[in-house]
Design a protein around this motif. Structure first.
Motif, PDB file in Angstrom:
ATOM      1  N   LEU A 162      -4.980  -3.247   3.400  1.00 15.58           N
ATOM      2  CA  LEU A 162      -5.243  -4.092   4.725  1.00 15.58           C
ATOM      3  C   LEU A 162      -3.779  -4.906   4.992  1.00 15.58           C
ATOM      4  CD1 LEU A 162      -8.215  -5.891   3.140  1.00 15.58           C
ATOM      5  CD2 LEU A 162      -8.052  -4.526   5.237  1.00 15.58           C
ATOM      6  N   CYS A 207       0.874  -1.205  -0.064  1.00  9.81           N
ATOM      7  CA  CYS A 207      -0.033   0.024   0.087  1.00  9.81           C
ATOM      8  C   CYS A 207       0.973   1.296  -0.073  1.00  9.81           C
ATOM      9  CB  CYS A 207      -0.712   0.096   1.311  1.00  9.81           C
ATOM     10  SG  CYS A 207      -0.113  -0.177   2.883  1.00  9.81           S
ATOM     11  N   SER A 241     -11.133  -8.091  -2.811  1.00 10.55           N
ATOM     12  CA  SER A 241      -9.801  -8.066  -2.717  1.00 10.55           C
ATOM     13  C   SER A 241      -9.089  -8.108  -4.036  1.00 10.55           C
ATOM     14  CB  SER A 241      -9.181  -8.890  -1.727  1.00 10.55           C
ATOM     15  OG  SER A 241      -7.718  -8.897  -1.691  1.00 10.55           O
ATOM     16  N   THR A 242      -8.450  -6.975  -4.277  1.00 11.04           N
ATOM     17  CA  THR A 242      -7.550  -7.017  -5.722  1.00 11.04           C
ATOM     18  C   THR A 242      -5.894  -7.064  -5.414  1.00 11.04           C
ATOM     19  OG1 THR A 242      -7.590  -4.660  -5.480  1.00 11.04           O
ATOM     20  CG2 THR A 242      -9.199  -5.638  -6.792  1.00 11.04           C
ATOM     21  N   CYS A 243      -5.690  -7.323  -4.085  1.00  9.87           N
ATOM     22  CA  CYS A 243      -4.231  -7.364  -3.852  1.00  9.87           C
ATOM     23  C   CYS A 243      -3.666  -8.468  -2.915  1.00  9.87           C
ATOM     24  CB  CYS A 243      -3.769  -5.863  -3.169  1.00  9.87           C
ATOM     25  SG  CYS A 243      -2.136  -5.688  -2.643  1.00  9.87           S
ATOM     26  N   ILE A 260     -13.721  -8.443   7.455  1.00 13.26           N
ATOM     27  CA  ILE A 260     -13.429  -7.635   6.163  1.00 13.26           C
ATOM     28  C   ILE A 260     -14.685  -7.292   5.785  1.00 13.26           C
ATOM     29  CG2 ILE A 260     -12.114  -6.876   4.361  1.00 13.26           C
ATOM     30  CD1 ILE A 260      -9.872  -8.907   5.322  1.00 13.26           C
ATOM     31  N   THR A 276      -8.512   0.997  -0.078  1.00 15.99           N
ATOM     32  CA  THR A 276      -8.355  -0.076  -1.062  1.00 15.99           C
ATOM     33  C   THR A 276      -7.735  -1.198  -0.230  1.00 15.99           C
ATOM     34  OG1 THR A 276      -6.099   0.656  -1.612  1.00 15.99           O
ATOM     35  CG2 THR A 276      -7.415   1.376  -2.854  1.00 15.99           C
ATOM     36  N   SER A 277      -7.765  -2.613  -0.766  1.00 14.28           N
ATOM     37  CA  SER A 277      -7.577  -3.791  -0.385  1.00 14.28           C
ATOM     38  C   SER A 277      -6.113  -3.727   0.045  1.00 14.28           C
ATOM     39  CB  SER A 277      -7.850  -4.969  -1.026  1.00 14.28           C
ATOM     40  OG  SER A 277      -7.274  -5.055  -2.438  1.00 14.28           O
ATOM     41  N   SER A 278      -5.407  -3.014  -0.518  1.00 17.04           N
ATOM     42  CA  SER A 278      -3.684  -3.152  -0.542  1.00 17.04           C
ATOM     43  C   SER A 278      -3.668  -2.645   0.823  1.00 17.04           C
ATOM     44  CB  SER A 278      -2.934  -2.395  -1.652  1.00 17.04           C
ATOM     45  OG  SER A 278      -3.438  -0.969  -1.755  1.00 17.04           O
ATOM     46  N   TYR A 320     -16.125  -5.081   2.255  1.00 14.13           N
ATOM     47  CA  TYR A 320     -15.728  -4.687   1.181  1.00 14.13           C
ATOM     48  C   TYR A 320     -17.056  -3.841   0.581  1.00 14.13           C
ATOM     49  CZ  TYR A 320     -11.717  -7.553   0.837  1.00 14.13           C
ATOM     50  OH  TYR A 320     -10.567  -8.292   1.317  1.00 14.13           O
ATOM     51  N   VAL A 342     -13.043  -1.639   3.783  1.00  9.37           N
ATOM     52  CA  VAL A 342     -12.651  -1.446   2.269  1.00  9.37           C
ATOM     53  C   VAL A 342     -13.721  -0.623   1.675  1.00  9.37           C
ATOM     54  CG1 VAL A 342     -11.417  -2.084   0.182  1.00  9.37           C
ATOM     55  CG2 VAL A 342     -10.937  -3.413   2.242  1.00  9.37           C
ATOM     56  N   GLU A 363     -13.395  -0.750  -2.926  1.00 10.05           N
ATOM     57  CA  GLU A 363     -13.380  -2.033  -3.739  1.00 10.05           C
ATOM     58  C   GLU A 363     -14.404  -2.784  -3.012  1.00 10.05           C
ATOM     59  OE1 GLU A 363      -8.748  -1.821  -4.603  1.00 10.05           O
ATOM     60  OE2 GLU A 363      -9.254  -3.369  -3.551  1.00 10.05           O
TER      61      GLU A 363
END
Length: 715
Positions: free
Chosen positions: A501, A359, A532-534, A660, A497-499, A662, A526, A529
């Motif tokens: 996290l 991140c 999760s994209t990361c 989590i 963003t998920s990054s 989203y 999050v 998003e």
């Protein structure tokens, strides 16, 4: 015989233990008595100081009190006129700061974190005074802050009322001066002076909030970060009054055809040119403090603020040292703090390793001297010469000095030019073996009282999670010792963003056994998003090879720092007094007695040099006396960390403790309202809107069990 011998040994051990307990009890009793005496003296000094400030704008003070003091002290061959203000204004505050340092030293040695039911009742009794009363406008302002703000504004209004009353009563058509001024011009001249006098009151308090290591702040539970808003308020008042003072005089000089007065530098009186230079320096600083400029052009704000030295120097030349001493106690304490920070920053520290998170966040891990202890939420000022030799940036410490005695960590989110350069430097190269770093600090609260709560709810946004990492780790240590019951912890964190996290990986060490000591629940949101994209496991680790000259982060004044600070404050002031007494007796006084009066600017310069020499000398000696103790027991293998300091693993941490969500934001009203427990600590750190929303929920008149605390580093 053997049994009889063992019995005698057992009796001897019990007697010895009993003696130790009695000695400890007596020692604690003596400390308590000394602390009570210090509290009594503090109250007397504060009451006397308040009376002086209230009476200062009155004619009683000027015609009776001041006249009497000058008759007794003002004619001294050792101090002259400045002697009165040295005794009345400077001495009490330096004494107060010294007493505060001694009090904090005794408090530090007393057993901490002992919260029984009576302690909780005493603290909760005043809990309502810490509740937010104002949420917008001035920021989040508690009931106590509103009370003190109203008292300070009352002091200013009282001063202005007295000064203006004197102006309009004494300056009448019948009492006009013979220099040809009109009535409105004469009154404008007087009003300009009174505005300057009132601004001087604000200036007297301006530097107290920004003395990071000040005992006055720590003694009342404040930190330089939490009190920065007071500096901002006072700065706005100072510049508003001083600007009005300058504009009134400009209008007066233009209307009376005395424009040449703007360039006058009086040899023994008020220097107009020096005042104008000070005002220009102040205006340049003031212009860069507005949020739109400060946040967009931080470097401009940072460098421009060094003009405070020009401002104070020419302010002293403008009014003369005798009058300037009224507002000098705060600046004196700030100077001591600034010199100590300078001495600490001269050495490079041991940067052991760094971790680069997905991140765009960097964690820096430093080697730390075990004797350095700090409280959770403390901050460290970091300077990296390869990025900028002059810029210092504050970052929250994420490690715990109890849990990790040989390591200190900070987390840096890439949000500006400086932090972006650091992230790019570490993320784009694997060949960095060494990175030169200097630090100042740590700075933080003298103590924390999180154990008094039944539960803790921590609300964070983005990198605002960093102070909570240190709190959780500190509570983890307390729980692992089985000494005290720790509160239940709920961490509500919002990320874009998920990054982001991946920041959660820094919370707990990778040990299921240790983690089971605390009851923690993490609710992560999050917001941008829906999935999760990361891959949060992609964490780059860099190991550095410190130079031999690099040193562990150590306390500049050793483990007894508060006691040494009291020594520096008292001894430097005594040395300053002695220097001034000698110079006044054998240099200034003989010239004043002759037909030629001593130049005001030279007198001011001598006083400033004497203050500088005394502060620098005593601070340096104190630092050198403690330096030999800084590096005892240096550990050769700085990477040999204890099991409690192993890096956490997201595969184990996230599923066990974290829920989590989203594509949604946390409903803070739903999450906070109705929480059970007689005392629920609600801490928030993040964007302004988030802090204001939580403050509104916990505001004055809401649920009595919610104890609010805002942790903000957005100046």
């Amino acid at each position: 015989m053997a049994a009889r011998g063992r019995l005698m040994v057992a009796r001897g051990n019990r007697s010895f233990s009993s003696l130790i307990r009695k000695y400890s009890l007596k020692r604690e009793t003596n400390k308590k008595v000394i602390k009570n005496v210090i509290k009594l003296l503090t109250m007397l000094i504060l009451m006397g100081t308040v009376v002086i400030w209230i009476m200062m704008p009155t004619s009683t003070y000027k015609k009776i009190w001041l006249k009497s003091m000058r008759a007794k002290l003002g004619k001294s061959i050792y101090f002259g006129k400045p002697g009165v203000n040295l005794l009345v204004y400077m001495f009490p505050m330096i004494l107060l700061a010294s007493l505060g340092s001694i009090y904090l030293h005794l408090k530090k040695q007393t057993r901490v974190n002992q919260f029984n039911r009576m302690d909780r009742k005493k603290i909760d009794k005043f809990g309502a005074l810490k509740r937010p009363m104002l949420v917008k406008g001035l920021g989040i302002v508690t009931v106590t802050e509103v009370m003190f703000l109203m008292m300070f504004m009352a002091l200013l209004l009282w001063s202005l009322a007295n000064y203006f009353y004197h102006t309009f009563v004494t300056i009448t058509p019948q009492s006009l001066p013979t220099n040809g001024d009109n009535l409105w011009q004469a009154r404008l001249d007087s009003i300009a002076v009174r505005l300057g006098l009132t601004g001087h009151i604000c200036l007297g308090f301006l530097f107290y909030p920004v003395a990071r290591g000040s005992s006055l702040l720590a003694a009342v539970g404040l930190t330089s970060e939490s009190s920065t808003k007071y500096h901002i308020w006072l700065g706005n008042l100072v510049m508003t009054l001083f600007t009005s003072h300058g504009l009134c005089y400009c209008i007066y000089w233009i209307s009376t055809n005395q424009v040449s007065q703007m360039l006058e530098w009086d040899r023994t009186g008020i220097s107009h040119l020096a005042g104008e230079i000070a005002l220009v320096a102040g205006l340049l600083m003031w212009a860069t403090t507005f949020p739109a400029i400060r946040r967009r052009f931080y470097e401009v704000f940072f460098y421009t603020h060094y003009l405070y030295m020009v401002f104070m120097l020419f302010f002293v030349f403008h009014v003369g040292i005798s009058y300037a001493l009224i507002s000098f106690p705060g600046f004196y304490i700030f100077m001591v703090d600034r010199i100590l920070r300078f001495l600490q920053s001269r050495n490079n520290v041991k940067l052991v390793s760094a971790r680069v998170l997905p991140c765009e966040t960097v964690e820096l891990n430093f080697s730390k001297n075990p004797m350095l202890m700090y409280s959770p939420t403390s901050i460290l000022f970091v300077n990296i010469p390869s990025i900028s030799k002059l810029q210092w940036h504050p970052f929250t410490i994420t490690s715990s000095s109890k849990l990790e005695p040989k390591k200190l960590s900070v987390m840096i989110k890439s949000q500006g030019k400086w932090s972006s350069k650091l992230h790019h430097m570490l993320a784009s190269s694997n060949q960095i073996d060494h990175l030169a770093v200097s630090v100042e600090g740590p700075y933080g609260p003298a103590s924390t009282d999180y154990l008094r709560h039944d539960s803790l709810v921590m609300v964070s946004g983005g990198s605002g999670i960093t102070p909570f990492i240190s709190i959780i780790r500190d509570l983890l240590y307390v729980s692992s010792t089985n000494a005290y019951k720790t509160p239940k912890i709920t961490l509500i964190c919002a990320f874009k963003t998920s990054s982001d996290l991946s920041m959660l990986n820094l919370i707990l060490p990778n040990s299921t056994e240790i983690s089971s000591f605390i009851d923690i629940q993490i609710k992560a949101f999050v917001t941008r998003e829906k999935v999760s994209t990361c891959n949060m496991n992609i964490i780059k680790t860099l190991s550095f090879k410190p130079y031999v000259s690099d040193q562990p982060i150590s306390p500049i004044l050793g483990p007894n720092s508060w006691l040494w600070l009291a020594t520096i404050l008292s001894s430097s002031f005594m040395i300053f007094i002695i220097i001034i007494a000698i110079i006044s007796r054998y240099h200034i006084y003989p010239i004043d007695q002759s037909s030629k009066e001593y130049t005001s600017a030279y007198t001011s310069l001598i006083y400033l040099l004497a203050i500088s020499i005394s502060v620098v000398a005593t601070s340096t000696v104190a630092m050198l006396c403690n330096k030999k103790n800084y590096y005892k027991g240096l550990y050769q293998n700085v990477d040999a960390l204890s099991p409690l300091m192993i890096e956490s693993s997201p595969d184990q941490l996230l599923p066990e403790f974290t829920n989590i969500h989203y594509g949604e934001r946390p409903n803070l009203n739903k999450l906070l309202v109705g929480l059970k427990g007689s005392s629920v600590g609600v801490l928030v750190c993040g964007p302004r809107k988030m802090r204001e929303e939580v403050a509104k929920i916990c505001s004055f008149g809401s649920a009595a069990n919610l104890q609010f605390e805002s942790i903000s580093f957005n100046w």
